[in-house]
Design an enzyme around this catalytic site. Structure first.
Site, mmCIF file in Angstrom:
data_model
loop_
_atom_site.group_PDB
_atom_site.id
_atom_site.type_symbol
_atom_site.label_atom_id
_atom_site.label_comp_id
_atom_site.label_asym_id
_atom_site.label_seq_id
_atom_site.Cartn_x
_atom_site.Cartn_y
_atom_site.Cartn_z
ATOM 1 N N SER A 41 33.940 34.703 46.345
ATOM 2 C CA SER A 41 33.335 34.711 45.014
ATOM 3 C C SER A 41 33.652 36.024 44.290
ATOM 4 C CB SER A 41 31.831 34.447 45.128
ATOM 5 O OG SER A 41 31.264 34.126 43.885
ATOM 6 N N ASP A 166 32.189 27.580 44.778
ATOM 7 C CA ASP A 166 31.978 28.959 45.229
ATOM 8 C C ASP A 166 31.979 29.098 46.751
ATOM 9 O OD1 ASP A 166 30.331 31.432 45.928
ATOM 10 O OD2 ASP A 166 30.454 31.625 43.760
#
Length: 276
Positions: A41, A166
């Site tokens: 991320s 993510d």
């Protein structure tokens, strides 16, 4: 003692990921360079820039990236714009375009993993396979966009017909790929959540937060407990949370970036002095 290969592992955490810039500053100014970078991320976003230039010069570029108009625009849409986008798409509030533009400006639109100065591994979560995917070759920008596709905020990223969200959903602090690659010293750059103790919740909001934190932390806790005996793990301190970090809107608080960088730098510098 720092044994090679050295890996920097950068975790996820949205705007709190600014602390990783301060940690990187402390590491690089002491001459500690990575032979491998692993990121999830926001950690993939920061980590890719370090893998492109693992020198102290990258710190000014990272600070500039965090202060850029593109960074402000990542979560900067107003409530009405976000609402209209959610109604239209039914899946997400924000456009991924500002983040892509930031990455292309910093790394190059045609950047590849093979073109980096240091090997990089980027973690994302596959929807179809309900599993972790570690990207380490081929186009770089698409892999980072997949790793940073926060559910609800951004659309899922599509790579070769597979949908990704993510990487923090499956591996928020990905030390496992670093161990598997043979790293013997691992510096963990985490955003501060693992430093904060969890307590039984008293409200519905706290229940949701605690459940989210358990989901985020369990993989990291397992990996730490199964760390090989010959691997040394250094978890750099974040400098502590800021007031308001538990707010639902904390992810938009770009005004806190400079304070996070400075606090993390001071804390990481002190830690490295101590272990030296």
């Amino acid at each position: 003692m720092i044994s090679s290969p050295v890996a920097f592992v950068l975790g996820g955490g949205g705007v709190r990921g600014a602390v990783e810039v301060g940690m990187l500053h402390a590491l690089l100014e002491r001459g500690i360079r990575p032979q491998l970078v692993v990121g999830t991320s926001i950690g993939a976003i920061n980590g890719a820039q370090v893998a492109a230039d693992p020198s102290l010069a990258v710190i000014d570029r990272l600070i500039d990236s965090w202060a850029s108009p593109e960074a402000a625009a990542v979560y900067g849409d107003g409530f009405l714009t976000q609402t209209r986008r959610l109604v239209r798409t039914r899946t997400h509030l924000n456009s991924p375009q500002p983040l892509r533009e930031l990455l292309e400006r910093r790394l190059g639109a045609d950047a590849t993993f093979e073109g980096l100065a240091v090997p990089l591994k980027v973690v994302a979560a596959s929807i179809e396979r309900a599993a972790e995917r570690v990207f380490e070759s081929g186009p770089l920008i698409d892999a980072i966009m997949a790793s940073a596709a926060v559910p609800g905020l951004f659309p899922a990223a599509v790579i070769d017909g597979e949908h990704f969200i993510d990487g923090g959903v499956v591996n928020s602090i990905p030390i496992g790929p670093a161990v598997a690659a043979g790293a013997r010293t691992i510096f963990v750059l985490q955003v501060g959540r693992v430093e904060e103790p969890l307590e039984p919740p008293r409200t519905a909001m706290e229940t949701a937060r605690v459940a989210f934190e358990i989901a985020r932390r369990h993989r990291y806790a397992w990996d730490v407990s199964h760390l090989p005996a010959d691997v040394r793990l250094h978890v750099l301190p974040s400098g502590g949370s800021l007031d308001g970090d538990d707010s639902l809107m904390a992810y938009r608080r770009t005004s806190t970036v400079r304070a996070r960088i400075d606090r993390a730098y001071a804390a990481a510098h002190a830690y490295l002095e101590e272990i030296a």
